[in-house]
Design a protein around this motif. Structure first.
Motif, PDB file in Angstrom:
ATOM      1  N   ARG A  29       0.837  -1.213   0.000  1.00 27.81           N
ATOM      2  CA  ARG A  29       0.000   0.000   0.000  1.00 27.81           C
ATOM      3  C   ARG A  29       0.862   1.249   0.000  1.00 27.81           C
ATOM      4  NH1 ARG A  29      -5.299  -0.154   0.998  1.00 27.81           N
ATOM      5  NH2 ARG A  29      -6.057  -2.195   1.613  1.00 27.81           N
ATOM      6  N   ALA A  36      -6.691  -2.336  -6.980  1.00 21.39           N
ATOM      7  CA  ALA A  36      -7.811  -1.618  -6.366  1.00 21.39           C
ATOM      8  C   ALA A  36      -8.004  -2.054  -4.917  1.00 21.39           C
ATOM      9  CB  ALA A  36      -9.088  -1.866  -7.166  1.00 21.39           C
ATOM     10  N   GLU A  37      -7.684  -3.316  -4.627  1.00 22.32           N
ATOM     11  CA  GLU A  37      -7.861  -3.850  -3.275  1.00 22.32           C
ATOM     12  C   GLU A  37      -6.602  -4.613  -2.879  1.00 22.32           C
ATOM     13  OE1 GLU A  37     -10.559  -3.166  -1.624  1.00 22.32           O
ATOM     14  OE2 GLU A  37     -12.181  -2.908  -3.085  1.00 22.32           O
ATOM     15  N   VAL A  38      -6.162  -4.417  -1.654  1.00 24.34           N
ATOM     16  CA  VAL A  38      -5.047  -5.180  -1.088  1.00 24.34           C
ATOM     17  C   VAL A  38      -5.590  -5.805   0.193  1.00 24.34           C
ATOM     18  CG1 VAL A  38      -2.700  -5.092  -0.202  1.00 24.34           C
ATOM     19  CG2 VAL A  38      -3.387  -3.532  -2.045  1.00 24.34           C
ATOM     20  N   VAL A  39      -5.795  -7.123   0.171  1.00 23.10           N
ATOM     21  CA  VAL A  39      -6.528  -7.791   1.253  1.00 23.10           C
ATOM     22  C   VAL A  39      -5.639  -8.821   1.948  1.00 23.10           C
ATOM     23  CG1 VAL A  39      -8.656  -9.013   1.851  1.00 23.10           C
ATOM     24  CG2 VAL A  39      -8.603  -7.555  -0.184  1.00 23.10           C
ATOM     25  N   PRO A  40      -5.059  -8.469   3.101  1.00 21.75           N
ATOM     26  CA  PRO A  40      -4.288  -9.467   3.846  1.00 21.75           C
ATOM     27  C   PRO A  40      -5.227 -10.455   4.532  1.00 21.75           C
ATOM     28  CG  PRO A  40      -4.392  -7.414   5.102  1.00 21.75           C
ATOM     29  CD  PRO A  40      -5.125  -7.171   3.798  1.00 21.75           C
ATOM     30  N   CYS A 114      -8.978  -8.232   8.527  1.00 20.65           N
ATOM     31  CA  CYS A 114     -10.418  -8.183   8.778  1.00 20.65           C
ATOM     32  C   CYS A 114     -11.108  -9.257   7.959  1.00 20.65           C
ATOM     33  CB  CYS A 114     -11.004  -6.829   8.373  1.00 20.65           C
ATOM     34  SG  CYS A 114     -10.597  -5.478   9.484  1.00 20.65           S
ATOM     35  N   GLY A 115     -12.290  -9.633   8.378  1.00 24.44           N
ATOM     36  CA  GLY A 115     -13.075 -10.595   7.623  1.00 24.44           C
ATOM     37  C   GLY A 115     -14.331 -10.869   8.405  1.00 24.44           C
ATOM     38  N   ALA A 117     -17.110  -9.850   8.939  1.00 25.27           N
ATOM     39  CA  ALA A 117     -18.078  -8.742   8.911  1.00 25.27           C
ATOM     40  C   ALA A 117     -17.280  -7.448   8.831  1.00 25.27           C
ATOM     41  CB  ALA A 117     -18.934  -8.760  10.170  1.00 25.27           C
ATOM     42  N   PRO A 118     -17.879  -6.370   8.306  1.00 24.02           N
ATOM     43  CA  PRO A 118     -17.140  -5.104   8.254  1.00 24.02           C
ATOM     44  C   PRO A 118     -16.654  -4.702   9.645  1.00 24.02           C
ATOM     45  CG  PRO A 118     -19.111  -4.946   6.916  1.00 24.02           C
ATOM     46  CD  PRO A 118     -19.189  -6.256   7.650  1.00 24.02           C
TER      47      PRO A 118
ATOM     48  N   ARG B  19     -18.460  -0.421  -4.474  1.00 23.91           N
ATOM     49  CA  ARG B  19     -17.616   0.225  -3.481  1.00 23.91           C
ATOM     50  C   ARG B  19     -16.211  -0.354  -3.599  1.00 23.91           C
ATOM     51  NH1 ARG B  19     -21.596  -0.388  -0.211  1.00 23.91           N
ATOM     52  NH2 ARG B  19     -22.336   1.747  -0.271  1.00 23.91           N
ATOM     53  N   THR B  20     -15.238   0.493  -3.805  1.00 26.21           N
ATOM     54  CA  THR B  20     -13.870   0.014  -4.007  1.00 26.21           C
ATOM     55  C   THR B  20     -12.980   0.498  -2.872  1.00 26.21           C
ATOM     56  OG1 THR B  20     -14.273   0.331  -6.346  1.00 26.21           O
ATOM     57  CG2 THR B  20     -12.019  -0.113  -5.723  1.00 26.21           C
ATOM     58  N   GLY B  21     -12.033  -0.330  -2.482  1.00 26.84           N
ATOM     59  CA  GLY B  21     -11.000   0.119  -1.552  1.00 26.84           C
ATOM     60  C   GLY B  21     -11.263  -0.201  -0.100  1.00 26.84           C
ATOM     61  N   TYR B  22     -12.313  -0.966   0.195  1.00 30.01           N
ATOM     62  CA  TYR B  22     -12.611  -1.290   1.593  1.00 30.01           C
ATOM     63  C   TYR B  22     -12.659  -2.797   1.853  1.00 30.01           C
ATOM     64  CZ  TYR B  22     -13.729   3.637   1.967  1.00 30.01           C
ATOM     65  OH  TYR B  22     -13.648   4.999   1.954  1.00 30.01           O
ATOM     66  N   ALA B  23     -12.220  -3.600   0.906  1.00 33.17           N
ATOM     67  CA  ALA B  23     -12.274  -5.059   1.090  1.00 33.17           C
ATOM     68  C   ALA B  23     -11.421  -5.481   2.284  1.00 33.17           C
ATOM     69  CB  ALA B  23     -11.813  -5.770  -0.176  1.00 33.17           C
ATOM     70  N   HIS B  24     -10.317  -4.760   2.542  1.00 32.85           N
ATOM     71  CA  HIS B  24      -9.445  -5.140   3.660  1.00 32.85           C
ATOM     72  C   HIS B  24     -10.087  -4.828   5.006  1.00 32.85           C
ATOM     73  CE1 HIS B  24      -8.762  -0.890   3.181  1.00 32.85           C
ATOM     74  NE2 HIS B  24      -8.110  -0.844   4.311  1.00 32.85           N
ATOM     75  N   LEU B  25     -11.203  -4.069   4.993  1.00 32.93           N
ATOM     76  CA  LEU B  25     -11.946  -3.842   6.239  1.00 32.93           C
ATOM     77  C   LEU B  25     -13.171  -4.755   6.315  1.00 32.93           C
ATOM     78  CD1 LEU B  25     -11.808   0.069   6.497  1.00 32.93           C
ATOM     79  CD2 LEU B  25     -10.232  -1.626   7.429  1.00 32.93           C
ATOM     80  N   GLY B  26     -13.320  -5.644   5.338  1.00 33.42           N
ATOM     81  CA  GLY B  26     -14.438  -6.588   5.360  1.00 33.42           C
ATOM     82  C   GLY B  26     -15.698  -6.062   4.697  1.00 33.42           C
ATOM     83  N   VAL B  27     -15.579  -5.014   3.857  1.00 40.08           N
ATOM     84  CA  VAL B  27     -16.756  -4.429   3.207  1.00 40.08           C
ATOM     85  C   VAL B  27     -16.902  -4.990   1.800  1.00 40.08           C
ATOM     86  CG1 VAL B  27     -17.844  -2.291   2.443  1.00 40.08           C
ATOM     87  CG2 VAL B  27     -16.458  -2.315   4.527  1.00 40.08           C
ATOM     88  N   ARG B  29     -18.021  -5.519  -2.138  1.00 40.03           N
ATOM     89  CA  ARG B  29     -17.992  -4.503  -3.200  1.00 40.03           C
ATOM     90  C   ARG B  29     -19.378  -4.003  -3.538  1.00 40.03           C
ATOM     91  NH1 ARG B  29     -14.702  -6.718  -7.326  1.00 40.03           N
ATOM     92  NH2 ARG B  29     -14.014  -8.221  -5.805  1.00 40.03           N
ATOM     93  N   LEU B 126     -19.259   5.405   2.134  1.00 44.02           N
ATOM     94  CA  LEU B 126     -17.925   4.932   1.740  1.00 44.02           C
ATOM     95  C   LEU B 126     -17.772   4.981   0.221  1.00 44.02           C
ATOM     96  CD1 LEU B 126     -17.557   1.891   4.190  1.00 44.02           C
ATOM     97  CD2 LEU B 126     -16.772   4.246   4.518  1.00 44.02           C
ATOM     98  N   ALA B 135     -23.742  -7.456   4.539  1.00 41.35           N
ATOM     99  CA  ALA B 135     -23.563  -6.781   5.826  1.00 41.35           C
ATOM    100  C   ALA B 135     -24.429  -5.527   5.924  1.00 41.35           C
ATOM    101  CB  ALA B 135     -22.094  -6.405   6.006  1.00 41.35           C
ATOM    102  N   THR B 249     -13.406 -12.309   2.666  1.00 39.32           N
ATOM    103  CA  THR B 249     -12.488 -13.417   2.901  1.00 39.32           C
ATOM    104  C   THR B 249     -13.314 -14.683   3.090  1.00 39.32           C
ATOM    105  OG1 THR B 249     -12.511 -13.032   5.284  1.00 39.32           O
ATOM    106  CG2 THR B 249     -10.737 -11.982   4.038  1.00 39.32           C
TER     107      THR B 249
END
Lengths: 197, 294
Positions: A29, A36-40, A114-115, A117-118, B19-27, B29, B126, B135, B249
């Motif tokens: 990052r 567009a997404e970087v998901v660990p 994260c995973g 749920a938001p 919605r782009t850019g929030y997958a790492h927070l569990g949101v 698309r 977002l 969600a 995930t």
């Protein structure tokens, strides 16, 4: 580090563990990886929406697991330790309820990914010998703000949902607020301390 | 500048491109499931790419226009009426102030899109006006009694446009990333069999019944990032194609990924419809990172 193509526009990178995944995701990052997404996650980083696969591959070649991310912000989460699984966890940890509170609140946690749920963060920090099994059959409803453990992970339920983790207590902290920036209280990289209320 | 919702069918949501850019927070698309149909509707009424439309599952929507506006219905061909008078599908239609636009039940497909000149102007969450049904991030589902704000139309409707001709044949997949978790014949089983869409399919995934794919290894996959079009295989071996509201995930292996251009068709498949797959030749392996520099 192994790279796997995922469809046309995504690359899944396998690393050793969640700590390495967080380190790679944070590093990538910071270098504006073309994704567009970087998901660990637990042992991978997904780069999705990648328009320049060669560029990403070249960038990833510059990363080594020794590149540790700078320490994230520390968030203190106040907990009322009155969860229904305290006695079970005390037994598993070979201590009593006070011992669980002491051990849990003395642990330095890191939100690794994260995973589910938001805003639900997987918090690492518990020693391997403190691993506890999930419930054999999940509860139909776990209240929002429940502080829970499963395996060596700790987590806080952002919203009420079904759940199979062992409940230690409750926090009034808002884990997820879609009108806040950032919306997740415990985004990946955040350091977390639990404070008895 | 509003649209008054008088009645809805099984599900009506506001959707844009997601919605782009929030997958790492569990949101998830989110976004219109049949993205081409939504984009066509926006073009017909003179909207931009990012304007929000209504996604209508199996018709049943009635709205009253708070002012005169251009409207286009695309996607599943629901019969369209304005104050009871039949109007066209896939064309810009004028709905006068106070008139009622109604969508009947489509004879085929599942999801119709209602694009209104100016776009559905609910507050973005977002960065997107899309409703995620996993969600419930984003605006709430649209229900009777809702009053939806409309944006200001910026361009005249463009009456000449045609829907893309649906590509017939099986859904195209690229194998991987976890094809090696399955027996060697798993892709042959997937591509040589007929699957049927089950009734619990939704915006999260197209769930399929048919021959099970068998695992070649024990144990569980660690949770990893999931992607649009992923063909995920839970322990019962029945594949699920992940659509726009998929979890970010997941812990079940992904045997293949459906081509983006074929996902719009997934949005229109009904329970009981037949699904077949065909594998594209795998893309070249990626070099080990850094190897090119030696």
């Amino acid at each position: 580090m192994q790279l796997r193509r995922v469809g046309r526009a995504a690359v899944l990178v396998e690393v050793d563990d969640a700590a390495a995944a967080l380190a790679l995701a944070t590093w990538a990052r910071g270098r504006a990886a073309p994704a567009a997404e970087v998901v660990p996650a637990a042992a991978t980083v997904l780069f999705d929406g990648v328009h320049d696969v060669e560029g990403l591959t070249a960038l990833l070649g510059a990363w080594t697991p020794a590149d540790l991310p700078p320490a994230g912000d520390t968030v203190e989460v106040e907990v009322r330790y009155d969860g229904p699984d305290l006695a079970f966890v005390a037994d598993a940890w070979g201590t009593d309820v006070d011992g669980v509170v002491e051990r849990h609140s003395a642990t330095d946690f890191v939100a690794e990914f994260c995973g589910f749920a938001p805003g639900f963060s997987y918090l690492a920090g518990l020693e391997d010998e403190l691993a506890v099994p999930r419930l054999a059959s999940p509860r139909a409803r776990v209240p929002a703000g429940s502080v829970a453990v499963a395996g060596t992970w700790c987590g806080v339920y952002p919203t009420a949902s079904p759940g199979g983790w062992r409940l230690l207590g409750q926090t009034a902290a808002r884990l997820w607020d879609q009108d806040r920036d950032p919306p997740a209280l415990l985004a990946p990289g955040t350091r977390v301390r639990f404070v008895p209320a | 500048m509003t649209l008054h919702v008088l009645a809805t069918g099984p599900l009506v949501t506001v959707q844009d491109r997601g919605r782009t850019g929030y997958a790492h927070l569990g949101v998830p698309r989110a976004g219109a499931l049949d993205a081409e149909a939504a984009a066509l509707g926006n073009r017909l009424v003179g909207n931009g790419h990012d304007d929000a439309v209504l996604e209508v599952l199996l018709g049943g929507l009635t709205v009253r226009a708070g002012r005169g506006c251009w409207v286009a219905v695309t996607g599943a061909p629901a019969p369209v009426t304005v104050d009871g008078v039949p109007r066209g599908h896939v064309r810009a239609e004028w709905v006068p102030e106070g008139a009622e636009l109604r969508l009947g039940t489509p004879g085929s497909g599942l999801r119709s899109y209602v694009a209104v000149a100016g776009g559905i102007d609910v507050a973005p969450v977002l960065g997107s006006r899309s409703t995620d049904t996993l969600a419930w991030v984003g605006p709430p589902a649209v229900t009777a009694g809702a009053v939806l704000p409309l944006g200001r139309p910026l361009a005249a409707p463009r009456p000449l446009d045609t829907p893309p001709v649906p590509r017939p044949g099986p859904l195209r997949i690229l194998p991987g990333p976890r094809a090696d978790w399955f027996t060697a014949d798993a892709l042959d089983v997937l591509c040589g069999s007929s699957y049927s869409v089950t009734a619990d399919s939704d915006r999260i995934g197209l769930r399929l019944d048919g021959p099970a794919l068998r695992r070649a290894r024990e144990g569980e996959l660690s949770s990893e990032g999931m992607m649009l079009g992923a063909v995920q295989v839970p322990p019962d071996g029945r594949p699920v194609v992940f659509l726009a509201d998929h979890p970010c995930t997941g812990g079940y292996p992904v045997v293949a990924v459906v081509e983006p251009a074929d996902l719009g068709r997934c949005a229109q498949l009904r329970p009981g419809d037949e699904v077949r797959f065909t594998a594209l030749p795998p893309l070249p392996h990626l070099p080990a990172p850094g190897a090119a520099r030696d």
